[in-house]
Design a protein around this motif. Structure first.
Motif, mmCIF file in Angstrom:
data_model
loop_
_atom_site.group_PDB
_atom_site.id
_atom_site.type_symbol
_atom_site.label_atom_id
_atom_site.label_comp_id
_atom_site.label_asym_id
_atom_site.label_seq_id
_atom_site.Cartn_x
_atom_site.Cartn_y
_atom_site.Cartn_z
ATOM 1 N N PHE A 122 -8.517 71.056 50.210
ATOM 2 C CA PHE A 122 -9.805 71.755 50.152
ATOM 3 C C PHE A 122 -9.620 73.160 49.591
ATOM 4 O O PHE A 122 -10.371 73.608 48.729
ATOM 5 C CB PHE A 122 -10.409 71.820 51.556
ATOM 6 N N GLU A 123 -8.601 73.846 50.081
ATOM 7 C CA GLU A 123 -8.450 75.250 49.699
ATOM 8 C C GLU A 123 -7.876 75.415 48.292
ATOM 9 O O GLU A 123 -8.214 76.364 47.605
ATOM 10 C CB GLU A 123 -7.603 75.997 50.728
ATOM 11 N N LYS A 124 -6.978 74.502 47.902
ATOM 12 C CA LYS A 124 -6.312 74.673 46.608
ATOM 13 C C LYS A 124 -6.789 73.706 45.537
ATOM 14 O O LYS A 124 -6.360 73.798 44.387
ATOM 15 C CB LYS A 124 -4.799 74.515 46.801
ATOM 16 N N GLY A 125 -7.625 72.764 45.908
ATOM 17 C CA GLY A 125 -8.099 71.781 44.924
ATOM 18 C C GLY A 125 -7.010 70.811 44.491
ATOM 19 O O GLY A 125 -7.154 70.129 43.474
ATOM 20 N N SER A 126 -5.917 70.741 45.253
ATOM 21 C CA SER A 126 -4.788 69.890 44.843
ATOM 22 C C SER A 126 -5.047 68.430 45.158
ATOM 23 O O SER A 126 -5.940 68.075 45.925
ATOM 24 C CB SER A 126 -3.510 70.300 45.577
ATOM 25 N N ASP A 127 -4.198 67.590 44.552
ATOM 26 C CA ASP A 127 -4.265 66.158 44.828
ATOM 27 C C ASP A 127 -3.481 65.828 46.097
ATOM 28 O O ASP A 127 -2.539 66.534 46.465
ATOM 29 C CB ASP A 127 -3.669 65.384 43.646
ATOM 30 N N PHE A 128 -3.852 64.714 46.695
ATOM 31 C CA PHE A 128 -3.203 64.255 47.927
ATOM 32 C C PHE A 128 -1.684 64.203 47.784
ATOM 33 O O PHE A 128 -0.952 64.747 48.624
ATOM 34 C CB PHE A 128 -3.759 62.883 48.316
ATOM 35 N N VAL B 40 -0.657 59.587 57.727
ATOM 36 C CA VAL B 40 -1.670 59.557 56.664
ATOM 37 C C VAL B 40 -2.528 58.292 56.687
ATOM 38 O O VAL B 40 -3.646 58.290 56.174
ATOM 39 C CB VAL B 40 -1.051 59.774 55.256
ATOM 40 N N GLU B 41 -2.024 57.225 57.270
ATOM 41 C CA GLU B 41 -2.849 56.013 57.390
ATOM 42 C C GLU B 41 -3.706 56.011 58.653
ATOM 43 O O GLU B 41 -4.427 55.060 58.926
ATOM 44 C CB GLU B 41 -1.960 54.752 57.369
ATOM 45 N N GLY B 42 -3.579 57.069 59.468
ATOM 46 C CA GLY B 42 -4.455 57.194 60.637
ATOM 47 C C GLY B 42 -3.948 56.498 61.890
ATOM 48 O O GLY B 42 -4.630 56.507 62.918
ATOM 49 N N TYR B 43 -2.743 55.911 61.850
ATOM 50 C CA TYR B 43 -2.271 55.141 63.015
ATOM 51 C C TYR B 43 -2.042 56.037 64.231
ATOM 52 O O TYR B 43 -2.294 55.644 65.374
ATOM 53 C CB TYR B 43 -0.967 54.394 62.679
ATOM 54 N N ASP B 44 -1.519 57.239 63.985
ATOM 55 C CA ASP B 44 -1.272 58.176 65.079
ATOM 56 C C ASP B 44 -2.589 58.578 65.753
ATOM 57 O O ASP B 44 -2.729 58.515 66.980
ATOM 58 C CB ASP B 44 -0.546 59.407 64.495
ATOM 59 N N ALA B 45 -3.572 58.958 64.945
ATOM 60 C CA ALA B 45 -4.885 59.335 65.489
ATOM 61 C C ALA B 45 -5.519 58.158 66.223
ATOM 62 O O ALA B 45 -6.184 58.329 67.250
ATOM 63 C CB ALA B 45 -5.801 59.807 64.357
ATOM 64 N N GLY C 18 -7.085 55.703 56.628
ATOM 65 C CA GLY C 18 -6.390 56.989 56.497
ATOM 66 C C GLY C 18 -6.989 57.872 55.433
ATOM 67 O O GLY C 18 -8.142 57.678 55.026
ATOM 68 N N ILE C 19 -6.204 58.855 54.980
ATOM 69 C CA ILE C 19 -6.728 59.814 54.011
ATOM 70 C C ILE C 19 -6.143 59.612 52.613
ATOM 71 O O ILE C 19 -6.394 60.417 51.723
ATOM 72 C CB ILE C 19 -6.452 61.272 54.457
ATOM 73 N N THR C 20 -5.381 58.521 52.430
ATOM 74 C CA THR C 20 -4.710 58.340 51.133
ATOM 75 C C THR C 20 -5.704 58.085 50.006
ATOM 76 O O THR C 20 -5.378 58.284 48.845
ATOM 77 C CB THR C 20 -3.718 57.160 51.202
ATOM 78 N N GLY C 21 -6.919 57.654 50.349
ATOM 79 C CA GLY C 21 -7.915 57.382 49.311
ATOM 80 C C GLY C 21 -8.747 58.599 48.932
ATOM 81 O O GLY C 21 -9.624 58.517 48.079
ATOM 82 N N ILE C 22 -8.500 59.740 49.585
ATOM 83 C CA ILE C 22 -9.301 60.942 49.285
ATOM 84 C C ILE C 22 -8.666 61.677 48.099
ATOM 85 O O ILE C 22 -7.475 61.997 48.129
ATOM 86 C CB ILE C 22 -9.351 61.884 50.506
ATOM 87 N N TYR D 262 -18.722 52.120 69.799
ATOM 88 C CA TYR D 262 -18.082 52.026 68.486
ATOM 89 C C TYR D 262 -16.886 52.956 68.469
ATOM 90 O O TYR D 262 -16.968 54.068 68.982
ATOM 91 C CB TYR D 262 -19.040 52.467 67.387
ATOM 92 N N ALA D 263 -15.800 52.521 67.871
ATOM 93 C CA ALA D 263 -14.658 53.422 67.691
ATOM 94 C C ALA D 263 -14.151 53.273 66.280
ATOM 95 O O ALA D 263 -14.184 52.182 65.698
ATOM 96 C CB ALA D 263 -13.559 53.096 68.694
ATOM 97 N N MET D 264 -13.668 54.380 65.715
ATOM 98 C CA MET D 264 -13.235 54.364 64.329
ATOM 99 C C MET D 264 -12.338 55.563 64.052
ATOM 100 O O MET D 264 -12.491 56.605 64.674
ATOM 101 C CB MET D 264 -14.466 54.433 63.415
ATOM 102 N N VAL D 265 -11.407 55.366 63.125
ATOM 103 C CA VAL D 265 -10.653 56.483 62.566
ATOM 104 C C VAL D 265 -10.912 56.449 61.071
ATOM 105 O O VAL D 265 -10.645 55.424 60.425
ATOM 106 C CB VAL D 265 -9.139 56.339 62.824
ATOM 107 N N ALA D 266 -11.451 57.534 60.525
ATOM 108 C CA ALA D 266 -11.751 57.565 59.093
ATOM 109 C C ALA D 266 -12.040 58.995 58.672
ATOM 110 O O ALA D 266 -12.470 59.807 59.490
ATOM 111 C CB ALA D 266 -12.960 56.674 58.774
ATOM 112 N N PRO D 267 -11.811 59.282 57.380
ATOM 113 C CA PRO D 267 -12.218 60.608 56.891
ATOM 114 C C PRO D 267 -13.736 60.681 56.903
ATOM 115 O O PRO D 267 -14.390 59.708 56.516
ATOM 116 C CB PRO D 267 -11.692 60.649 55.453
ATOM 117 N N GLU D 268 -14.264 61.805 57.361
ATOM 118 C CA GLU D 268 -15.719 61.973 57.324
ATOM 119 C C GLU D 268 -16.061 63.373 56.813
ATOM 120 O O GLU D 268 -15.286 64.315 56.980
ATOM 121 C CB GLU D 268 -16.336 61.743 58.715
#
Lengths: 404, 404
Positions: free
Chosen positions: B165-171, B192-197, B222-226, B255-261
Motif C-alpha cells: 500500500f505504502e510503496k506501490g510494490s508487487d506482492f 500468505v495463504e491465510g492458514y495461520d490466521a 490468502g493474499i497471493t492474488g492481490i 459464517y467464518a472466513m479468512v480473506a483479503p477485504e
C-alpha cells in the motif's frame, strides 16, 4: 442462585437490569450459577415498571440480607456510595461499580477491605465504559512493567474535538450541538475541563504503578482553549488533536497529565473518533497495546458492570484484584516533563522568524493564508519549564498545544 | 515458591525465561508467590547459557516431579506437544501455551481434561501474540453475546499489505524483502495463504460461540492474488486492504472466513499497519470493541505466556477457563454470505459499462488512467453465490476483493 442488589436505578442501573435480563442464559452459564437481581435501591418508585417489586428505599435491607452476595453500586458520587460500599465489603459481600469519583478517592482503602474480607471490589466500568481495561491490567498484563498509559478517556470531549476537526466549527458551537444531542451535559465542566478524564487516569495509574495516584496532583487542562484556527493548523500538518490523559515513567519519574495533544497519523490513537474511547498501554516486554471501544453509554457501561458481577460470582470468597497501596505515589513536577510544542505566534515569518528561531531554535514556519498576522511552528523536544520561559521571552504567543 | 517447566527453548521459550528473569519482582508480587523455572525441556544443550543447568531432555522428569505445578508448552506443532500436554493435565498440572495448531485441533478436549483435574489450560499467546484477547473473551466480555469477531491476526501478511500500500510494490517483491528482514519465513505458505490466521480465528470463534469450530471448515483465501494494480484502485477509493479473519452471526447462522477485504477509513481496523495485529469484537450490549498490539515477536508472545503462568499460579486447583464444547459448530455455507465486492473487469466504461450494469446493477465505474483496457466498480451487497454467477456471466473479471 446468586442474589444481587443494584444500588441506583438511573441510566447505568437500569442498563444493568436490562443486560442481565437480555443475556441471562449466557450470563448464568458463564457465572456457573443463576444470577438473580433481588433488590434495586432507589429513592424513587417505578410504578408499572417490572422492577418495582424489587425496589427498596433502605440500604439496610440489602446489607442485612445474608442471601445478597454481590452489590452493583451504580449511584455515582462519593456519598452515600462510600458508606454503603464500605459496609457491604465489611459484611463480606462483593461490590462492583461504575463510580469513578469513589474509586479515584477511596479505591485503595476499599480494595484493602475487600481483600481482608475475602470478597471483591471491582470497577471495570469506572474507566473507559465498556472497554475491558481494568481486568486486563489486573490479570493480563501481569508479566510486564507498565511504563505508559495514555487514554482518550472522555467521549464528550472526543466527540467535540472530532466535530471541530471534521466541520471546522468552533468549540462553543459544537458544545451546544453536543448538548442538544445529549452527548454533553447541561453543565459540561467535568467533561470539557478534563476533570472526568483526570479521575480515570488516576485510577488506571494507581493500578498500573501499585500506589495511590491522587487526582488532585494531576495537572489537568481541558479543551476549552482549543479554537477552530488551532485545528486548521493541526489539519494542515496532517495531524489531529485529542484530549489525552496519561501517566508515563521516564528515568524513574512518573509524570501524569490531562491535556489536549497533537497526534500524528501513525499513532493508534489518531483514528479514535467521536464518542469512542481508547487506552494505549506500553509494557516493557509487551511493547504497544491498545484497547478501544465505547467509553460511555448505558449498555456498554452496564455490560462492564454485569461482567464484574459474573467475575464476582465466579470468585465468591476469593479475592482476585491486585490492590494498590494507599501509600501516595509522588508524581514528578511536570515542569521537567519534556515534549514538542506546537506554537502559534503573532507576527509574520518574513520579519519575525529570526526572533522565533533565536528563542525556539531552528523551527519551520507553518503559514495559513487565511490566518493573517500570525504563523505556527513545532518546537524540538523541551521541558515544560523551558517552553514557558521561551514563550514569555517571545511574548506574543496566541496558543500552544503539546505534541504527543 | 511455584516451580515451572518450559517445554522448548526456541524463540518463545527463551523469551519466557527472559521475561520471568527481567520482571521477576513484579511478577512474583502479582502471582502472590515466587515463580521459579526449574526445568527447560529441549533436545539441544546450551553450553555457556545460564539455562543449561535447567535443561532436561526427557519429559518424564518434568511429568514425574510433583513440585512442578505449571508447564509452559512453547514447542509448537501437534506432536509431541499434544501428548505432553494431555499427560501433564491428567497429572493435575496446569499448562499454558502459544501453540495455535494444538489449541485449534485439540483445545476442547484439553480444556475439558483441565477442568476435570482442577487445573488450567491457558493459551493467551496462541492468538494475537501479546494482545490480551483470550482472557478478555473468557472473563471480561461475559455479559455479552458475541456476534462478530474480526481480526487482523497475521503480522507477516499485514506487513506485506502495508508495504504494498505504502510503496506501490508487487506482492513478490515485498515478500522477498520481508523474508530478508526476517518478517516472513523462507517457506511463507502458512502466512500468505491465510492458514495461520485461519487457526487463530478457529480458536477465537470456538471460545466466543462455545462450540468447536474446525479450522478445516473455514473458507480461507490468502493474499497471493492481490496485485499492485488492485492496491492502486483501493487507494484511489481512499480505502485499504487487509487480510481479515472473521466469524459473524447473521440471522442465527455463523459464517467464518479468512480473506483479503477492503476496509474504509472509518473502520478501526483501517489504521492497523505493519506487523501489528488487532481483534475487533462486537457484543450485543457492549457494541464495538477492539484490541490492538504486537501480534508476534519473541517478547510480546512471551509476555502473554508469562501472564498465563501468573494466572495459573493465582489459580492453583481452581479451573478458570470457559471451555468450549467438543460438539462441532456447523458453519453456514459461505455461498449465502452477503457483502459488497470490488471488481476489476476488462473493457472500458464507454462500451462495456452497460453490460456491467445489466449484470451487476447500477455500479459507478472507477477508472485509473494508468490501467488501460479495464475499469473497476463496487457492487451492492450480494451473496457469494450471486457474485459468482454474475462474474461468470460477465466473463472477463480480472480480480475481485470483498468489501468489509
Amino acid at each position: 442462585m446468586i442474589q444481587v442488589a443494584v444500588l441506583g436505578y438511573g441510566t447505568v442501573g437500569s442498563g444493568v437490569v436490562e443486560v442481565i435480563n437480555t443475556n441471562s442464559s449466557s450470563i448464568n452459564k458463564k457465572a456457573g450459577e443463576e444470577i438473580n437481581i433481588k433488590y434495586v435501591l432507589d429513592l424513587r418508585d417505578f410504578p408499572g415498571d417490572p422492577v418495582q417489586e424489587k425496589i427498596v428505599h433502605d440500604f439496610d435491607i440489602i446489607l442485612n440480607d445474608p442471601e445478597i452476595r454481590i452489590i452493583a453500586e451504580v449511584m455515582g458520587g462519593v456519598e452515600p456510595a462510600y458508606t454503603f460500599t464500605k459496609k457491604a465489603l465489611l459484611a463480606g459481600k462483593s461490590v462492583c461499580t461504575s463510580n469513578k469519583e469513589l474509586v479515584a478517592r477511596h479505591g485503595a482503602e476499599l480494595l484493602q477491605i475487600a481483600r481482608e474480607n475475602n470478597s471483591n471490589y471491582l470497577f471495570e466500568a469506572s474507566c473507559g465504559g465498556g472497554i475491558p481495561i481494568i481486568r486486563p491490567l489486573n490479570s493480563s498484563l501481569t508479566a510486564d512493567e507498565i511504563d505508559e498509559i495514555t487514554g482518550i478517556l472522555n467521549g464528550t470531549t472526543n466527540y467535540i474535538l472530532t466535530e471541530m476537526f471534521e466541520k471546522g466549527s468552533d468549540f462553543a458551537d459544537v458544545l451546544k450541538e453536543a448538548q442538544d444531542k445529549g452527548y454533553a451535559e447541561r453543565n459540561p465542566e467535568a467533561d470539557v475541563e478534563g476533570y472526568d478524564a483526570c479521575r480515570k487516569i488516576a485510577i488506571l495509574s494507581s493500578l498500573a504503578f501499585g500506589r495511590q495516584v491522587s487526582f488532585e496532583d494531576i495537572y489537568t487542562e481541558g479543551i476549552t482553549g482549543i479554537t477552530a484556527a488551532d485545528i486548521k493548523y493541526v489539519k494542515a500538518m496532517g495531524k489531529t488533536v485529542k484530549l489525552l490523559a496519561y501517566s508515563r515513567k521516564v528515568d524513574g519519574n512518573i509524570y501524569a497529565m490531562v491535556a489536549p495533544e497533537i497526534v500524528g497519523v501513525d499513532d493508534p490513537l489518531y483514528s479514535v473518533n467521536g464518542v469512542f474511547n481508547a487506552i494505549f498501554v506500553h509494557g516493557n516486554v509487551l511493547g504497544d497495546a491498545m484497547f478501544y471501544g465505547s467509553g460511555a453509554g448505558k449498555l456498554p457501561t452496564a455490560s462492564a458492570v454485569a461482567a464484574d458481577i459474573v467475575d464476582e460470582a465466579r470468585h465468591l470468597n476469593k479475592n482476585i484484584m491486585s490492590f494498590w497501596s494507599p501509600e501516595k505515589l509522588e508524581l514528578a513536577d511536570i515542569s521537567s516533563s519534556a515534549k514538542k510544542f506546537f506554537v502559534r505566534v503573532k507576527g509574520n515569518p518574513e520579519t519575525d522568524l529570526e526572533k522565533v528561531r533565536t528563542i525556539f531554535g531552528m523551527v519551520q514556519p507553518i503559514v495559513l493564508p487565511e490566518q493573517e498576522g500570525e504563523f505556527g511552528f513545532i518546537t524540538d523536544v523541551m521541558s515544560e519549564a523551558a517552553y514557558k520561559e521561551k514563550a514569555e521571552q517571545y511574548g506574543e504567543v496566541i496558543n500552544r498545544i503539546r505534541v504527543r
